[in-house]
Scaffold this motif. Structure first.
Motif, PDB file in Angstrom:
ATOM      1  N   GLU A 225     -13.610   3.971  -4.881  1.00 27.41           N
ATOM      2  CA  GLU A 225     -14.848   3.931  -5.658  1.00 27.41           C
ATOM      3  C   GLU A 225     -15.306   2.483  -5.761  1.00 27.41           C
ATOM      4  OE1 GLU A 225     -15.619   6.760  -8.674  1.00 27.41           O
ATOM      5  OE2 GLU A 225     -13.482   6.978  -9.079  1.00 27.41           O
TER       6      GLU A 225
ATOM      7  N   LYS B 127     -13.136  11.218 -16.845  1.00 22.86           N
ATOM      8  CA  LYS B 127     -13.876  10.116 -17.482  1.00 22.86           C
ATOM      9  C   LYS B 127     -13.282   9.850 -18.857  1.00 22.86           C
ATOM     10  CE  LYS B 127     -18.702   8.791 -16.682  1.00 22.86           C
ATOM     11  NZ  LYS B 127     -18.397   8.005 -15.535  1.00 22.86           N
TER      12      LYS B 127
ATOM     13  N   THR C 287     -24.647   8.370 -12.415  1.00 19.28           N
ATOM     14  CA  THR C 287     -25.782   8.734 -13.278  1.00 19.28           C
ATOM     15  C   THR C 287     -26.519   7.502 -13.799  1.00 19.28           C
ATOM     16  OG1 THR C 287     -24.520  10.638 -14.034  1.00 19.28           O
ATOM     17  CG2 THR C 287     -26.425  10.025 -15.353  1.00 19.28           C
TER      18      THR C 287
END
Ligand SMILES: *Cc1c(COP(=O)(O)O)cnc(C)c1O
Length: 230
Positions: A101, A66, A177
């Protein structure tokens, strides 16, 4: 209803200028509640734009970390997707147009497998995919559910089209998240406008996953993932 979003930033705190590893850095963690901040259709589902000419990550790169440099290059194509009426970019990779993704989420597909059973699948961590904690939580939780087979497998666009045509594709959703679970109801891909029956399932897996994760996060059920602080 809101979920928690956290943002980490590692900031070098060294009186130096240059491209090098810093000797010291400060880690900031910013925590705040957020409501649904991804745009979606009225039913809560998102439409994805898949352009095989753009890549988010590549072998030997840092797509599985990330880091900020992964997100700058996504902005132009995300704006292009919005102009075409889509909410998110579906990131493909390789000559077989493998799904990796969606936006900044991991991707899941629910379908009827060759044994006639309901299967939950997500692409394997091959270095091109952020190893999300939500992804891992979903795999762990769902593998306890006896009415659902769970696997990590390569998913190509041809496979998506074929499963959808034969009526065996049931759901697709993104997971992370910030947004938790984002159901996907449409994919724009080359000349295809693919409509997925995600929002037409009587007992969708995405909703069960979402309800379970929220119940753990809010302490409504006891689970080793969360410690209730009273
Ligand atoms: C943050 C992120 C995810 C989701 O990771 P979580 O740990 O579940 O929040 C997935 N893919 C990308 C590209 C991301 O940036």
């Amino acid at each position: 209803m809101f979920t928690w979003h956290f943002m980490e930033a590692l900031v070098p705190v060294q009186a130096a200028f240059g491209v090098m590893a810093p000797e010291s850095a400060l880690l900031f963690v910013i925590l705040s509640p957020v409501s649904a901040y991804y745009k979606a259709a009225a039913d809560g589902a998102v439409s994805m734009y898949a352009d095989p000419d753009v890549v988010r990550a590549f072998p030997g790169g840092v797509g599985n970390r990330k880091v900020g440099s992964n997100y700058g290059p996504t902005i132009e194509v995300t704006a292009r997707a919005a102009k075409l009426g889509h909410h998110q970019v579906l990131w493909l990779f390789g000559p077989d147009h493998e799904l990796t993704e969606v936006g900044a989420m991991n991707i899941f597909m629910v379908y009827i497998n060759e044994h006639g059973d309901k299967q939950l699948a997500t692409p394997p961590l091959n270095g091109l995919i952020l190893p999300g904690v939500t992804r891992r939580s979903i795999l762990e939780l769902a593998s306890q559910w006896e009415d659902l087979a769970v696997c990590e497998e390569v998913i190509t666009m041809d496979r998506v089209i074929e499963l959808n045509k034969s009526g065996r594709l049931l759901e697709m959703f993104g997971a992370g998240t910030a947004v938790l679970i984002s159901p996907i109801s449409r994919i724009g891909y080359l000349e295809h406008d693919i409509h997925l029956p995600t929002m037409k399932q009587p007992q969708p897996v995405f909703q069960r996953v979402k309800d379970t994760l929220l119940a753990i996060q809010y302490g409504h059920i006891e689970h080793p993932y969360a410690t209730v602080i009273s």
